[in-house]
Design a protein around this motif. Structure first.
Motif, mmCIF file in Angstrom:
data_model
loop_
_atom_site.group_PDB
_atom_site.id
_atom_site.type_symbol
_atom_site.label_atom_id
_atom_site.label_comp_id
_atom_site.label_asym_id
_atom_site.label_seq_id
_atom_site.Cartn_x
_atom_site.Cartn_y
_atom_site.Cartn_z
ATOM 1 N N ALA A 1 40.790 -28.651 -80.498
ATOM 2 C CA ALA A 1 41.346 -27.282 -80.563
ATOM 3 C C ALA A 1 40.902 -26.504 -81.805
ATOM 4 C CB ALA A 1 42.862 -27.327 -80.462
ATOM 5 N N PRO A 2 40.914 -27.088 -83.008
ATOM 6 C CA PRO A 2 40.504 -26.312 -84.181
ATOM 7 C C PRO A 2 39.041 -25.853 -84.141
ATOM 8 C CG PRO A 2 41.640 -28.312 -84.882
ATOM 9 C CD PRO A 2 41.407 -28.417 -83.407
ATOM 10 N N LYS B 1 37.448 -24.563 -81.560
ATOM 11 C CA LYS B 1 37.301 -23.367 -80.713
ATOM 12 C C LYS B 1 35.942 -23.337 -80.024
ATOM 13 C CE LYS B 1 40.599 -20.847 -83.392
ATOM 14 N NZ LYS B 1 40.808 -20.534 -84.744
ATOM 15 N N GLY B 2 35.499 -24.489 -79.537
ATOM 16 C CA GLY B 2 34.246 -24.576 -78.804
ATOM 17 C C GLY B 2 32.989 -24.547 -79.648
ATOM 18 N N LYS B 3 33.119 -24.673 -80.968
ATOM 19 C CA LYS B 3 31.962 -24.565 -81.857
ATOM 20 C C LYS B 3 31.374 -25.907 -82.274
ATOM 21 C CE LYS B 3 33.646 -20.220 -83.713
ATOM 22 N NZ LYS B 3 34.166 -19.539 -84.884
ATOM 23 N N ALA B 4 31.815 -27.005 -81.711
ATOM 24 C CA ALA B 4 31.284 -28.324 -82.092
ATOM 25 C C ALA B 4 29.905 -28.518 -81.493
ATOM 26 C CB ALA B 4 32.206 -29.433 -81.618
ATOM 27 N N ALA B 5 28.992 -28.998 -82.298
ATOM 28 C CA ALA B 5 27.654 -29.315 -81.811
ATOM 29 C C ALA B 5 27.652 -30.764 -81.381
ATOM 30 C CB ALA B 5 26.623 -29.078 -82.903
ATOM 31 N N GLY B 6 28.651 -31.139 -80.625
ATOM 32 C CA GLY B 6 28.802 -32.523 -80.188
ATOM 33 C C GLY B 6 29.227 -32.545 -78.749
ATOM 34 N N LEU C 1 32.095 -30.308 -92.688
ATOM 35 C CA LEU C 1 33.097 -31.152 -93.327
ATOM 36 C C LEU C 1 34.492 -30.535 -93.207
ATOM 37 C CD1 LEU C 1 33.588 -33.746 -94.806
ATOM 38 C CD2 LEU C 1 32.970 -32.624 -96.931
ATOM 39 N N ALA C 2 34.573 -29.214 -93.348
ATOM 40 C CA ALA C 2 35.869 -28.531 -93.206
ATOM 41 C C ALA C 2 36.440 -28.717 -91.800
ATOM 42 C CB ALA C 2 35.712 -27.050 -93.520
ATOM 43 N N ALA C 3 35.586 -28.622 -90.785
ATOM 44 C CA ALA C 3 36.045 -28.820 -89.408
ATOM 45 C C ALA C 3 36.471 -30.269 -89.188
ATOM 46 C CB ALA C 3 34.947 -28.430 -88.430
ATOM 47 N N ALA C 4 35.760 -31.210 -89.798
ATOM 48 C CA ALA C 4 36.127 -32.623 -89.673
ATOM 49 C C ALA C 4 37.517 -32.869 -90.245
ATOM 50 C CB ALA C 4 35.099 -33.502 -90.376
ATOM 51 N N ALA D 1 44.547 -32.779 -87.238
ATOM 52 C CA ALA D 1 45.078 -32.587 -85.884
ATOM 53 C C ALA D 1 45.331 -33.927 -85.210
ATOM 54 C CB ALA D 1 44.115 -31.746 -85.065
ATOM 55 N N ARG D 2 44.442 -34.873 -85.445
ATOM 56 C CA ARG D 2 44.606 -36.215 -84.880
ATOM 57 C C ARG D 2 45.869 -36.874 -85.425
ATOM 58 N NH1 ARG D 2 42.421 -41.650 -86.522
ATOM 59 N NH2 ARG D 2 42.366 -42.861 -84.617
ATOM 60 N N ALA D 3 46.044 -36.796 -86.724
ATOM 61 C CA ALA D 3 47.229 -37.397 -87.345
ATOM 62 C C ALA D 3 48.504 -36.762 -86.792
ATOM 63 C CB ALA D 3 47.165 -37.253 -88.855
ATOM 64 N N GLY D 4 48.504 -35.457 -86.663
ATOM 65 C CA GLY D 4 49.678 -34.765 -86.122
ATOM 66 C C GLY D 4 49.958 -35.134 -84.683
ATOM 67 N N ALA D 5 48.922 -35.187 -83.864
ATOM 68 C CA ALA D 5 49.090 -35.544 -82.441
ATOM 69 C C ALA D 5 49.591 -36.968 -82.302
ATOM 70 C CB ALA D 5 47.777 -35.359 -81.708
ATOM 71 N N GLU D 6 49.055 -37.878 -83.076
ATOM 72 C CA GLU D 6 49.466 -39.270 -82.962
ATOM 73 C C GLU D 6 50.881 -39.485 -83.482
ATOM 74 O OE1 GLU D 6 46.276 -41.590 -84.616
ATOM 75 O OE2 GLU D 6 45.139 -41.446 -82.764
ATOM 76 N N SER D 7 51.278 -38.741 -84.523
ATOM 77 C CA SER D 7 52.657 -38.886 -85.014
ATOM 78 C C SER D 7 53.652 -38.343 -83.985
ATOM 79 C CB SER D 7 52.830 -38.196 -86.357
ATOM 80 O OG SER D 7 52.747 -36.795 -86.231
#
Length: 98
Positions: free
Chosen positions: A52-53, A55-60, A78-81, A87-93
């Motif tokens: 989600a963060p 916004k479709g801009k990942a080159a992956g 690095l900022a996006a990472a 976001a991962r930590a929040g979702a998993e908690s």
């Protein structure tokens, strides 16, 4: 699985699942020259939060896996990472609270 950070990873591997299993982890973060490569297997809910963060801009890329899992293999700044890991930590908690 445990969380771990790998400073370098062989990007020539075609089988991300095998690479993660060899390292005994569910997330690999490679950082080089201010950019990051995030490679992981996560639940679909966690994947949605992580992507989600961007916004479709990942080159992956990401792809669905059996068992409600998603494979993420994203090259980002690095900022996006950092946003993805937060976001991962929040979702998993939130998942552990339910």
């Amino acid at each position: 699985m445990r969380n771990a950070i790998a400073l370098r990873t062989a990007t020539t591997s075609d089988n991300l699942g095998a690479l993660l299993a060899r390292r005994g982890t569910d997330l690999i973060l490679a950082i080089e020259d201010g950019n990051a490569l995030i490679r992981c297997h996560v639940s679909s809910a966690t994947a949605a939060a992580m992507l989600a963060p961007l916004k479709g801009k990942a080159a992956g890329q990401f792809r669905p896996l059996p068992g409600n899992l998603v494979e993420i293999d994203a090259a980002v700044t690095l900022a996006a990472a950092i946003q993805m890991l937060e976001a991962r930590a929040g979702a998993e908690s939130r998942q552990h609270l339910n």
